[in-house]
Design a protein around this motif. Structure first.
Motif, short mmCIF file in Angstrom:
data_model
loop_
_atom_site.label_atom_id
_atom_site.label_comp_id
_atom_site.label_asym_id
_atom_site.label_seq_id
_atom_site.Cartn_x
_atom_site.Cartn_y
_atom_site.Cartn_z
N PHE A 1 -5.44 6.58 2.08
CA PHE A 1 -5.09 5.56 1.10
C PHE A 1 -4.90 6.15 -0.28
O PHE A 1 -5.69 6.96 -0.75
CB PHE A 1 -6.21 4.51 1.07
CG PHE A 1 -6.11 3.52 -0.06
CD1 PHE A 1 -6.92 3.65 -1.18
CD2 PHE A 1 -5.21 2.48 0.00
CE1 PHE A 1 -6.84 2.75 -2.22
CE2 PHE A 1 -5.12 1.56 -1.04
CZ PHE A 1 -5.94 1.70 -2.15
N PHE B 1 4.73 -0.51 8.18
CA PHE B 1 4.97 0.75 7.50
C PHE B 1 6.45 1.11 7.47
O PHE B 1 7.19 0.84 8.43
CB PHE B 1 4.23 1.89 8.22
CG PHE B 1 2.77 1.99 7.91
CD1 PHE B 1 1.84 1.24 8.62
CD2 PHE B 1 2.31 2.84 6.91
CE1 PHE B 1 0.49 1.33 8.35
CE2 PHE B 1 0.95 2.94 6.63
CZ PHE B 1 0.05 2.19 7.36
N GLY B 2 6.84 1.76 6.39
CA GLY B 2 8.12 2.45 6.39
C GLY B 2 8.00 3.75 7.17
O GLY B 2 6.89 4.13 7.58
N ARG C 1 1.39 -5.45 3.63
CA ARG C 1 0.46 -6.27 4.41
C ARG C 1 1.11 -7.64 4.58
O ARG C 1 1.35 -8.35 3.60
CB ARG C 1 -0.88 -6.40 3.71
CG ARG C 1 -1.88 -7.25 4.49
CD ARG C 1 -3.31 -6.93 4.14
NE ARG C 1 -3.59 -7.16 2.75
CZ ARG C 1 -4.67 -6.69 2.12
NH1 ARG C 1 -5.53 -5.94 2.78
NH2 ARG C 1 -4.87 -6.94 0.86
N TYR D 1 0.25 5.24 1.25
CA TYR D 1 -0.63 6.19 1.93
C TYR D 1 0.03 7.57 1.88
O TYR D 1 1.25 7.71 1.90
CB TYR D 1 -0.82 5.81 3.41
CG TYR D 1 -1.87 4.75 3.66
CD1 TYR D 1 -1.58 3.39 3.48
CD2 TYR D 1 -3.15 5.11 4.07
CE1 TYR D 1 -2.56 2.43 3.71
CE2 TYR D 1 -4.13 4.14 4.29
CZ TYR D 1 -3.82 2.81 4.12
OH TYR D 1 -4.79 1.86 4.34
N LEU E 1 3.82 7.18 2.71
CA LEU E 1 4.13 5.99 3.50
C LEU E 1 3.94 4.74 2.66
O LEU E 1 2.87 4.53 2.08
CB LEU E 1 3.21 5.90 4.73
CG LEU E 1 3.28 7.07 5.71
CD1 LEU E 1 2.05 7.07 6.62
CD2 LEU E 1 4.54 6.97 6.55
N PHE F 1 0.84 -1.19 0.00
CA PHE F 1 0.00 0.00 0.00
C PHE F 1 0.87 1.25 0.00
O PHE F 1 1.98 1.25 0.56
CB PHE F 1 -0.86 0.05 1.27
CG PHE F 1 -1.91 -1.00 1.36
CD1 PHE F 1 -1.60 -2.30 1.76
CD2 PHE F 1 -3.24 -0.71 1.07
CE1 PHE F 1 -2.57 -3.27 1.86
CE2 PHE F 1 -4.22 -1.68 1.17
CZ PHE F 1 -3.89 -2.96 1.57
N GLY G 1 -4.65 -11.43 4.63
CA GLY G 1 -5.87 -10.76 4.21
C GLY G 1 -6.28 -9.58 5.06
O GLY G 1 -6.83 -8.62 4.55
N TYR G 2 -6.06 -9.61 6.36
CA TYR G 2 -6.45 -8.44 7.14
C TYR G 2 -5.29 -7.45 7.18
O TYR G 2 -4.17 -7.78 6.81
CB TYR G 2 -6.92 -8.82 8.54
CG TYR G 2 -5.91 -9.51 9.44
CD1 TYR G 2 -5.77 -10.89 9.43
CD2 TYR G 2 -5.12 -8.78 10.31
CE1 TYR G 2 -4.87 -11.52 10.26
CE2 TYR G 2 -4.21 -9.40 11.16
CZ TYR G 2 -4.10 -10.77 11.12
OH TYR G 2 -3.20 -11.40 11.95
N ASN G 3 -5.61 -6.23 7.60
CA ASN G 3 -4.65 -5.14 7.41
C ASN G 3 -3.64 -5.00 8.54
O ASN G 3 -3.54 -3.95 9.17
CB ASN G 3 -5.41 -3.83 7.17
CG ASN G 3 -6.00 -3.79 5.78
OD1 ASN G 3 -5.32 -4.08 4.80
ND2 ASN G 3 -7.27 -3.45 5.69
N LYS G 4 -2.87 -6.07 8.75
CA LYS G 4 -1.70 -5.94 9.60
C LYS G 4 -0.60 -5.41 8.68
O LYS G 4 -0.05 -6.14 7.87
CB LYS G 4 -1.29 -7.27 10.20
CG LYS G 4 -0.06 -7.17 11.11
CD LYS G 4 0.24 -8.50 11.77
CE LYS G 4 1.41 -8.39 12.73
NZ LYS G 4 1.66 -9.69 13.42
N LEU G 5 -0.38 -4.11 8.77
CA LEU G 5 0.53 -3.43 7.86
C LEU G 5 1.83 -3.09 8.57
O LEU G 5 1.81 -2.62 9.71
CB LEU G 5 -0.12 -2.14 7.34
CG LEU G 5 -1.47 -2.28 6.65
CD1 LEU G 5 -2.01 -0.90 6.26
CD2 LEU G 5 -1.38 -3.17 5.43
#
Lengths: 114, 111
Positions: B45, B101-102, B91, B35, B87, B33, B95-99
């Motif tokens: 998003f 991030f940088g 993921r 952002y 950002l 993703f 499937g769920y949004n455990k992201l």
């Protein structure tokens, strides 16, 4: 609601006190997430709910942190015996479904522990 | 471990094109993703890639190469309002949004 709503927007608390942060996700969103964001960094995953079930809490730093979502809508993140290192922006996010939909983030609660 | 790298800061001129790179090494991969986050605001998003290739969305495009662990965000016809942090997030869950991030790339657009 129109977006993810969090309250309070700002919270200053003394070290050792308990705090409760509230998140009201977008109406109809099944999935709810808590993230923590330090200044100048990206958000860090804390925990995930699918409806009322807490299905992943691997990001909670220690047992002073807990979260609940008893009716599958509003969620509360509780931090017990706060410490200065807990100071951060706490962000809630929600997504429509469990699988493969983007997360929408709230404005966050800025927590300062003094 | 989980590692996502992106440049800390970039500057560009209004009307120009800028490319923000992201490299990742994560324990799992189920999509990448981008952002946008304006100062003091929530991340919003921009784009999502799960297969290799380019996804175009108006002035924004995002590219993914899973074999190289690499993505970029391309912003065209830059406007002053594009000044923000960008950002990159992977993921890592099923499937769920455990992201993950940088740290974000702070883009400054100047006239």
């Amino acid at each position: 609601g129109a977006g993810v709503s969090q309250s309070p927007r700002y919270k200053v608390t003394k070290r050792g006190q308990d705090v409760a942060l509230r998140c009201d996700p977008i109406s109809g969103h099944v999935s709810l997430y808590w993230y923590r964001q330090a200044l100048g960094q990206g958000p860090e995953f804390l925990t995930y709910f699918n409806y009322e079930a807490q299905q992943d809490k691997s990001g909670l730093p220690n047992d002073r942190f807990s979260a609940e979502r008893p009716e599958g809508s509003i969620s509360t993140l509780t931090i017990q015996r706060t410490e200065q290192r807990d100071s951060a922006m706490y962000r809630c996010a929600s997504s429509l479904e469990t699988v493969n939909t983007e997360a929408f983030f709230g404005q966050g609660t800025r927590l300062t522990v003094v | 471990g989980q590692n996502i790298d992106q440049p800390t800061e970039m500057t560009a001129t209004e009307g120009a094109i800028v490319q923000i790179n992201c490299t990742y090494q994560t324990s799992g991969f189920n999509g990448l993703f981008w952002y946008q986050q304006h100062a003091g605001e929530a991340p919003t998003f921009l784009s999502y890639n799960v297969l290799d290739g380019l996804e175009e969305k108006g002035r924004f495009s995002s590219f993914l190469s899973r074999s190289k662990g690499y993505s970029y965000l391309l912003l065209k016809e830059l406007q002053m309002k594009d000044s923000a942090s960008y950002l990159c997030a992977v993921r890592v869950s099923g499937g769920y949004n455990k992201l993950i991030f940088g740290a974000g790339t702070r883009l400054a657009v100047h006239p």
